[in-house]
Design an enzyme around this catalytic site. Structure first.
Site, PDB file in Angstrom:
ATOM      1  N   HIS A  49      43.728  35.196  35.718  1.00  0.00           N
ATOM      2  CA  HIS A  49      42.796  35.007  34.601  1.00  0.00           C
ATOM      3  C   HIS A  49      41.762  36.118  34.498  1.00  0.00           C
ATOM      4  O   HIS A  49      41.054  36.225  33.492  1.00  0.00           O
ATOM      5  CB  HIS A  49      42.095  33.651  34.737  1.00  0.00           C
ATOM      6  CG  HIS A  49      41.708  33.043  33.422  1.00  0.00           C
ATOM      7  ND1 HIS A  49      41.605  33.765  32.261  1.00  0.00           N
ATOM      8  CD2 HIS A  49      41.413  31.754  33.075  1.00  0.00           C
ATOM      9  CE1 HIS A  49      41.246  32.976  31.271  1.00  0.00           C
ATOM     10  NE2 HIS A  49      41.124  31.750  31.728  1.00  0.00           N
ATOM     11  N   ARG A  50      41.642  36.964  35.517  1.00  0.00           N
ATOM     12  CA  ARG A  50      40.723  38.108  35.421  1.00  0.00           C
ATOM     13  C   ARG A  50      41.247  39.161  34.453  1.00  0.00           C
ATOM     14  O   ARG A  50      40.482  39.862  33.799  1.00  0.00           O
ATOM     15  CB  ARG A  50      40.530  38.744  36.799  1.00  0.00           C
ATOM     16  CG  ARG A  50      39.904  37.834  37.845  1.00  0.00           C
ATOM     17  CD  ARG A  50      39.886  38.502  39.203  1.00  0.00           C
ATOM     18  NE  ARG A  50      41.232  38.853  39.641  1.00  0.00           N
ATOM     19  CZ  ARG A  50      41.507  39.564  40.729  1.00  0.00           C
ATOM     20  NH1 ARG A  50      40.512  40.011  41.480  1.00  0.00           N
ATOM     21  NH2 ARG A  50      42.745  39.824  41.067  1.00  0.00           N
TER      22      ARG A  50
END
Length: 665
Positions: A638-639
């Site tokens: 998700h980064r």
């Protein structure tokens, strides 16, 4: 009365180094080499010792301040400054005949009777200056009511979210009452108990020099060799520094040099940092002096006994001084921690062997000072796994290093990833004797399974995972695949279609074809498309990589995937055939299941999980039609990838698999 300002010594060129602990308070009587403050930079921590003994008149700094070389930190009344109390101390030290009587009296159980002031008095024990902190939790109570204590014996241990510290006894005497317990919170000035001490109005201060008077002959014995060393010509001496015992590990790479040629180093200052695939550790300097030659560089590999540096020392004075001081410093836990360090490599036989039998504890309740806890955090060590060797089960720095050597040699479990990150991870899984429930058989994990477990654990801990679920209608694709079986030179399974579709989708959504660098601030965009395929083998999971998948035909992808899977099964994959992947496909369709959450194969940022296809009724706008639906599970970092893009990626993938003519666009 004469006073003197003690200043920050040479700290290796660093400036504005933060003070993380104040070890003395106004009114304390200190000895040479007692710790005054503890400093911490982004590379290391160090204690600043007092160059001489005396009474602390004023502390010029506070916790959280930053200091540089030459800054004043403490004002002391030096020994022999003319104070009446000091004169008595000097007399007691110099008069050899009364000293043994006084020492023997102190060692006797009835300590208060040894005072000549007549009688005893009871004094309150208060919490000292905590650097502005309040409501600090007590994590350990080290003394009990009725105990006879020396000055500086630890009473309780406090721990905040920033540091831990011991609260020492301010006097020698009998602990009459203790009004706190483990788990209570205290602030500066709180009364935590009372003590019965010898003497009248000045008795408290008369009793404080008593520990020093127990062995007055020892300081003089220390002074004699020092004088003789100097008179014999204490010329600078060059000494080799060798790599200590690494617990059987060899060819361990150097990941950092903490010093440079010409630096002045203290005993126990880190020289180099080693890191194997299991753990990292600092190699400390065994001597104080000037580093005249550094024989290694970053990236070199070393083994036990290798010479890494030459240090020029100023004679052998410090070593016997510390050796003589160590037994007399028992009351001070902090001094034990620092004084025991030089003796660790030669004074303790095989600490690793002792560590092997140690059972894990709750890391929060471990008795350890701030410097030891900081060292454990830097090395990723759960203090609950470390066997203590200090008084009252206190963990010393040498204990942490012994544990790290165990891990590097494969004789102990490496700490969990969460503990390595924050030092307060989930408690370790307890060992259970399963044979008590029935017959069992133990087998070691295979090398491949062990490597896979390590990589998956690292990815799961370090990556914020999210999984996007979707379905693809592959009714038409399956009909086309079956019709092409006769013409295809290789077995045309659904996998080549998945590889081709994923490669096509990576070109359309380049944010999935990236990797994040370790600095956490740089994104590497890849101009190539290499697809990894997870292969189940009897020895564990392997992921061969198909290069330039976007430039190959379905037939080429079918042949190459079959060939690589065969190599994986027979353990013939080469290293270059397992590296460089941009995206991984893990297909469980031939086994079953409706969905799963695959773990991203770092440093990639996404992985596609495929489950068994099922025929389902699908509404076409007018009626339900039987359609073959393939479940898709896209896990992503998700980064690097946001949720909206992940939804678009799986939706596009479904469209391509539903109508493979889109691959021609």
């Amino acid at each position: 009365m004469s006073s003197e300002i003690i200043k920050v010594p040479d700290i290796g060129g660093d400036t504005d180094v933060e003070i993380i602990e104040i070890a003395v308070s106004e009114g304390d009587v200190i000895e040479p080499e007692d710790t005054l403050i503890t400093l911490e930079s982004d590379k290391a921590s160090m204690d600043v010792p007092s160059p001489q003994g005396g009474k602390v008149l004023k502390v010029l700094v506070k916790e959280g301040d930053t200091v540089s070389e030459g800054d004043g930190i403490v004002e002391i009344e030096a020994e022999g400054g003319g104070d009446a109390g000091d004169g008595e101390d000097e007399t007691s030290e110099e008069a050899s005949s009364p000293a043994p009587d006084e020492a023997s009296a102190d060692e006797a159980p009835a300590e208060p009777a040894a005072a000549s002031g007549g009688g005893t008095r009871t004094v309150d024990i208060k919490v000292p200056d905590l650097g502005g902190a309040s409501d600090v939790e007590i994590i350990e109570v080290a003394a009990s009511e009725g105990d006879t204590l020396d000055a500086e014996d630890t009473l309780i241990t406090l721990e905040s979210d920033k540091a831990s510290m011991d609260v020492p006894s301010p006097h020698a005497g009998k602990l009459v009452s203790l009004t706190v317990k483990e788990g209570d919170t205290v602030s500066e000035g709180d009364v935590i108990g009372s003590m019965e001490i010898a003497g009248e109005s000045g008795g408290g201060e008369v009793s404080e020099p008593a520990p020093a008077a127990e062995s007055p002959s020892e300081p003089e014995a220390d002074a004699a060799p020092e004088t003789s060393d100097e008179s014999a010509g204490g010329e600078p001496e060059r000494k080799e520094v060798r790599v200590p015992d690494l617990g059987g590990a060899s060819d361990v790479p150097i990941i950092e040099l903490a010093v440079a040629e010409g630096d002045e180093v203290e005993a126990e200052d880190p020289l180099i940092t080693l890191e194997s695939d299991k753990a990292s550790m600092d190699v400390p300097s065994p001597h104080k002096g000037k580093l005249v030659e550094l024989k290694v560089k970053e990236g070199d590999s070393v083994s036990e006994g290798d010479v890494i540096a030459i240090i020029e020392t100023a004679g052998a004075k410090p070593a016997p001084k510390k050796a003589e001081r160590k037994p007399t410093e028992a009351p001070s836990a902090k001094r034990e921690s620092s004084d025991d360090k030089p003796a660790a490599p030669v004074g303790r036989p095989s600490p690793e062997a002792e560590m092997a039998a140690h059972k894990p504890r709750d890391g929060k309740l471990v008795h350890a000072g701030p410097a030891v806890r900081m060292l454990a955090r830097e090395l990723g060590v759960d203090l609950g796994l470390v066997k203590p060797s200090g008084p009252k089960d206190r963990v010393l720095k040498e204990d942490v290093h012994a544990y790290v050597k165990q891990v590097m040699a494969g004789q102990a479990k490496a700490p969990a990833g969460a503990a390595a990150e924050g030092g307060s991870g989930i408690p370790p899984i307890p060992d259970v004797d399963f044979s008590q429930f029935g017959e069992v058989e133990e087998q070691p994990m295979g090398r491949l399974m062990k490597m896979g477990a390590t990589n998956l654990h690292r990815s799961w801990v370090n990556l914020p995972h999210v999984t996007q679920f979707d379905e693809a209608d592959i009714t038409e694709l399956e009909a086309f695949r079956k019709s092409m079986k006769a013409e295809a030179e290789a077995q045309l399974t659904p996998l080549p279609f998945l590889i081709k579709a994923c490669a096509f989708a990576l070109r359309k959504f380049p944010q999935f074809n990236v990797s994040l660098k370790s600095d956490g601030e740089t994104v590497v965009h890849k101009k190539y498309v290499h697809i990894g395929i997870a292969v189940d083998t009897p020895d564990g999971l392997m992921v061969p990589v198909i290069r330039d998948a976007d430039q190959k035909s379905l037939i080429d992808l079918a042949k190459e995937s079959v060939e690589l899977a065969g190599k994986a099964q027979s353990k013939k994959l080469k290293r270059e055939e397992m590296t460089g992947g941009c995206f991984t496909i893990s297909s469980l369709g031939s086994i079953g299941g409706t969905a799963f959450t695959p773990i991203v194969n770092a440093p990639e940022v996404a992985i596609l999980g495929v489950s068994k296809s099922q025929t389902k009724p699908v509404w076409d706008g007018q009626a339900f039609q039987p359609r073959l639906m393939m479940p898709l599970s896209l896990s992503y970092d998700h980064r690097a990838v946001n949720g909206a893009d992940a939804a678009r990626f799986t939706a596009f993938l479904g469209q391509v698999l539903t109508d493979i003519r889109r691959l021609l666009l």
